[in-house]
Design a protein around this motif. Structure first.
Motif, PDB file in Angstrom:
ATOM      1  N   PHE A  99      54.010  -8.066  67.088  1.00 35.31           N
ATOM      2  CA  PHE A  99      54.345  -7.774  65.693  1.00 35.31           C
ATOM      3  C   PHE A  99      53.153  -7.086  65.063  1.00 35.31           C
ATOM      4  N   LYS A 100      53.327  -5.807  64.732  1.00 33.00           N
ATOM      5  CA  LYS A 100      52.237  -5.010  64.188  1.00 33.00           C
ATOM      6  C   LYS A 100      52.843  -3.943  63.283  1.00 33.00           C
TER       7      LYS A 100
ATOM      8  N   ALA B 256      42.665   3.088  68.050  1.00 30.60           N
ATOM      9  CA  ALA B 256      43.860   2.530  68.690  1.00 30.60           C
ATOM     10  C   ALA B 256      44.332   1.259  67.986  1.00 30.60           C
ATOM     11  N   VAL B 257      43.396   0.418  67.575  1.00 35.36           N
ATOM     12  CA  VAL B 257      43.754  -0.828  66.885  1.00 35.36           C
ATOM     13  C   VAL B 257      44.369  -0.524  65.521  1.00 35.36           C
TER      14      VAL B 257
ATOM     15  N   TRP C 221      58.510  -5.391  64.831  1.00 31.68           N
ATOM     16  CA  TRP C 221      58.450  -5.925  66.185  1.00 31.68           C
ATOM     17  C   TRP C 221      58.288  -4.776  67.162  1.00 31.68           C
ATOM     18  N   ILE C 222      57.469  -4.995  68.173  1.00 30.01           N
ATOM     19  CA  ILE C 222      57.167  -3.961  69.169  1.00 30.01           C
ATOM     20  C   ILE C 222      57.493  -4.510  70.558  1.00 30.01           C
TER      21      ILE C 222
ATOM     22  N   ALA D 232      49.166   0.673  71.316  1.00 33.37           N
ATOM     23  CA  ALA D 232      48.709   0.477  72.695  1.00 33.37           C
ATOM     24  C   ALA D 232      48.004  -0.859  72.867  1.00 33.37           C
ATOM     25  N   THR D 233      47.417  -1.351  71.792  1.00 33.99           N
ATOM     26  CA  THR D 233      46.811  -2.677  71.811  1.00 33.99           C
ATOM     27  C   THR D 233      47.450  -3.508  70.714  1.00 33.99           C
ATOM     28  N   TYR D 234      47.573  -4.784  70.956  1.00 31.45           N
ATOM     29  CA  TYR D 234      48.144  -5.667  69.956  1.00 31.45           C
ATOM     30  C   TYR D 234      47.063  -6.365  69.132  1.00 31.45           C
ATOM     31  N   GLU D 235      45.826  -5.936  69.276  1.00 28.95           N
ATOM     32  CA  GLU D 235      44.799  -6.451  68.375  1.00 28.95           C
ATOM     33  C   GLU D 235      45.063  -5.902  66.985  1.00 28.95           C
ATOM     34  N   LEU D 236      44.704  -6.666  65.971  1.00 30.65           N
ATOM     35  CA  LEU D 236      44.937  -6.255  64.594  1.00 30.65           C
ATOM     36  C   LEU D 236      43.651  -5.896  63.866  1.00 30.65           C
ATOM     37  N   THR D 237      42.546  -6.440  64.316  1.00 29.86           N
ATOM     38  CA  THR D 237      41.245  -6.172  63.718  1.00 29.86           C
ATOM     39  C   THR D 237      40.339  -5.576  64.786  1.00 29.86           C
TER      40      THR D 237
END
Length: 185
Positions: A152-153, A24-25, A157-158, A30-35
């Motif tokens: 921002f991913k 998911a990352v 922009w999301i 669905a998640t705004y985590e990047l790592t």
């Protein structure tokens, strides 16, 4: 995939949960985590959720492999929000479109109802995340707003979609303020 079961999550599920979340990352909004967090971090997050007595479930295929998970946690840390929870649901790629997300969310709603919570908020990453939006709408969540350009991913922009579901009468009745729902048994 036609057969799956849902049960309480345990620390033994952390490797599978970590793999599902990593997907998911790395590939979703669905998640705004990047790592992606490692197993140690995911175990700490689960322990914190369970220590506060929030529900945490896994869905398993017929062979017992974890194919999805869902949990509720505090919507915000301020005490006035204590009656409101936020849901999180993540599925393995092979579980998507099979009814697993709907079943996990239904179980989560029932558990949060039983614990005395009054509102569940879905904070959905990506206004284009139609599967998540549709699952929430199917179970009675109402659309309450879009936080435009909030993440921002992947170089873009999301938007974040907010949906809400009233539990235990929602705002129509007063809660028992002698009971903090995060610590109910």
């Amino acid at each position: 995939m036609s057969a799956f079961t849902i049960r309480n999550a345990t620390p033994a599920d952390i490797p599978a949960i970590t793999r599902i979340y990593e997907e998911a990352v790395l590939y979703g909004t669905a998640t705004y985590e990047l790592t992606p967090p490692d197993e140690t971090e995911m175990a700490a997050r689960m322990a914190n959720t369970l220590r506060q007595d929030y529900p945490y479930f896994v869905a398993c295929d017929r062979d017992g492999a974890v194919i999805g998970y869902a949990y509720a946690g505090p919507f915000r840390a301020r005490p006035a929000y204590r009656w409101t929870v936020e849901d999180s649901i993540y599925l393995a790629p092979e579980a998507k479109g099979q009814g697993v997300g709907t079943a996990l969310l239904r179980r989560l709603l029932d558990a949060c109802q039983d614990k005395g919570f009054r509102q569940m908020i879905a904070v959905i990453g990506g206004a284009d995340n139609q599967p998540s939006i549709k699952v929430h709408a199917k179970l009675g969540f109402t659309h309450i707003g879009i936080f435009e350009g909030s993440g921002f991913k992947f170089g873009r922009w999301i938007d974040t979609v907010f949906m809400q579901f009233a539990l235990n009468g929602g705002k129509e009745t007063l809660p028992d303020e002698t009971v903090y729902p995060g610590t109910l048994t």
